[in-house]
Design a protein around this motif. Structure first.
Motif, PDB file in Angstrom:
ATOM      1  N   LEU A   1       0.754   4.059  -2.932  1.00 32.47           N
ATOM      2  CA  LEU A   1       0.483   5.462  -2.609  1.00 32.47           C
ATOM      3  C   LEU A   1       1.635   6.365  -3.036  1.00 32.47           C
ATOM      4  CD1 LEU A   1      -1.304   5.217   0.855  1.00 32.47           C
ATOM      5  CD2 LEU A   1      -2.239   6.151  -1.264  1.00 32.47           C
ATOM      6  N   SER A   2       2.866   5.896  -2.891  1.00 28.39           N
ATOM      7  CA  SER A   2       4.037   6.681  -3.310  1.00 28.39           C
ATOM      8  C   SER A   2       4.025   6.901  -4.813  1.00 28.39           C
ATOM      9  CB  SER A   2       5.326   5.978  -2.897  1.00 28.39           C
ATOM     10  OG  SER A   2       5.398   5.870  -1.504  1.00 28.39           O
ATOM     11  N   ILE A   3       3.713   5.860  -5.561  1.00 25.20           N
ATOM     12  CA  ILE A   3       3.655   5.975  -7.026  1.00 25.20           C
ATOM     13  C   ILE A   3       2.556   6.953  -7.431  1.00 25.20           C
ATOM     14  CG2 ILE A   3       3.104   4.722  -9.159  1.00 25.20           C
ATOM     15  CD1 ILE A   3       4.564   2.289  -7.890  1.00 25.20           C
TER      16      ILE A   3
ATOM     17  N   ALA B   1       1.367   9.428  -5.636  1.00 20.09           N
ATOM     18  CA  ALA B   1       1.789  10.775  -5.249  1.00 20.09           C
ATOM     19  C   ALA B   1       2.770  11.341  -6.265  1.00 20.09           C
ATOM     20  CB  ALA B   1       2.402  10.759  -3.850  1.00 20.09           C
ATOM     21  N   ILE B   2       3.688  10.533  -6.746  1.00 21.23           N
ATOM     22  CA  ILE B   2       4.649  10.977  -7.763  1.00 21.23           C
ATOM     23  C   ILE B   2       3.920  11.340  -9.055  1.00 21.23           C
ATOM     24  CG2 ILE B   2       6.532  10.178  -9.256  1.00 21.23           C
ATOM     25  CD1 ILE B   2       7.570   8.596  -6.780  1.00 21.23           C
TER      26      ILE B   2
ATOM     27  N   ARG C   1       0.826  -1.209   0.000  1.00 20.27           N
ATOM     28  CA  ARG C   1       0.000   0.000   0.000  1.00 20.27           C
ATOM     29  C   ARG C   1       0.861   1.260   0.000  1.00 20.27           C
ATOM     30  NH1 ARG C   1      -4.473  -1.946   4.437  1.00 20.27           N
ATOM     31  NH2 ARG C   1      -5.627  -3.313   3.026  1.00 20.27           N
ATOM     32  N   THR C   2       1.931   1.245   0.758  1.00 23.94           N
ATOM     33  CA  THR C   2       2.835   2.394   0.805  1.00 23.94           C
ATOM     34  C   THR C   2       3.470   2.634  -0.559  1.00 23.94           C
ATOM     35  OG1 THR C   2       3.284   1.923   3.136  1.00 23.94           O
ATOM     36  CG2 THR C   2       4.841   3.366   1.995  1.00 23.94           C
ATOM     37  N   ILE C   3       3.878   1.573  -1.229  1.00 23.83           N
ATOM     38  CA  ILE C   3       4.481   1.702  -2.563  1.00 23.83           C
ATOM     39  C   ILE C   3       3.456   2.267  -3.547  1.00 23.83           C
ATOM     40  CG2 ILE C   3       5.387   0.383  -4.531  1.00 23.83           C
ATOM     41  CD1 ILE C   3       6.772  -1.457  -2.453  1.00 23.83           C
TER      42      ILE C   3
END
Length: 177
Positions: free
Chosen positions: A16-18, A20-21, A12-14
């Motif tokens: 969400l990071s993608i 956001a980018i 989930r963190t990965i």
């Protein structure tokens, strides 16, 4: 059980990071698009510096005070092949009247340009835009593309497609100092 929760959290963190980018890039692209706006008639011609087939550097600003017939072309472009001899003929007429032709090859290897010049010998500078940087600044998508620049450095006409010799002569006459 705790191991599965940990893996889910990492995934989930990965994700969400993608996301956001992607959102950040979209915002950046939309806020900076005006910096790359299309060059139009009436604009000052963007300066550039390119190397010709002899290794000599040409900067557009070096031609201030002359009319510039700025032509973007490619060896694979049939209309380019058709208009090059006509451009050469008109260059012989107008070069002593303050008009210069700068023929910018867009992104091709020297070998292809040299083969082209063997078939179509040209006396005006043939410049190499290896990385297509100048093409991008001038927003060129179709070849050939010609920009007429008056002696003050202002773009007075933009023409895409094959030019006849008569049209080339009229264009050169219009930018004569």
């Amino acid at each position: 059980m705790a191991n599965k929760k940990k893996k889910r959290l990492v995934i989930r963190t990965i994700i969400l990071s993608i996301m956001a980018i992607a959102v950040a890039y979209t915002l950046y692209a939309s806020f900076t698009k005006d910096k790359h706006s299309k060059v139009t008639v009436g604009d000052k011609a963007p300066n550039f510096s390119l190397v010709d087939m002899n290794g000599d550097r040409h900067e557009l600003s070096d031609y201030k005070g002359k009319g510039i017939f700025l032509n973007f072309w490619g060896t694979y472009c049939e209309p380019c092949k058709d208009e090059m001899p006509d451009m050469e003929n008109q260059y012989k007429v107008y070069k002593d009247q303050g008009v210069e032709i700068l023929a910018v090859n867009v992104g091709e290897p020297d070998y292809f340009i040299e083969k082209f010049l063997d078939k179509y010998p040209l006396s005006f500078p043939v410049l190499k835009d290896k990385n297509r940087d100048v093409r991008d600044v001038y927003n060129i998508y179709n070849l050939p593309a010609t920009f007429l620049i008056n002696p003050e450095g202002e773009i007075i006409k933009i023409e895409e497609g094959r030019l006849t010799e008569e049209k080339i002569a009229a264009m050169m006459e219009s930018i004569k100092p």
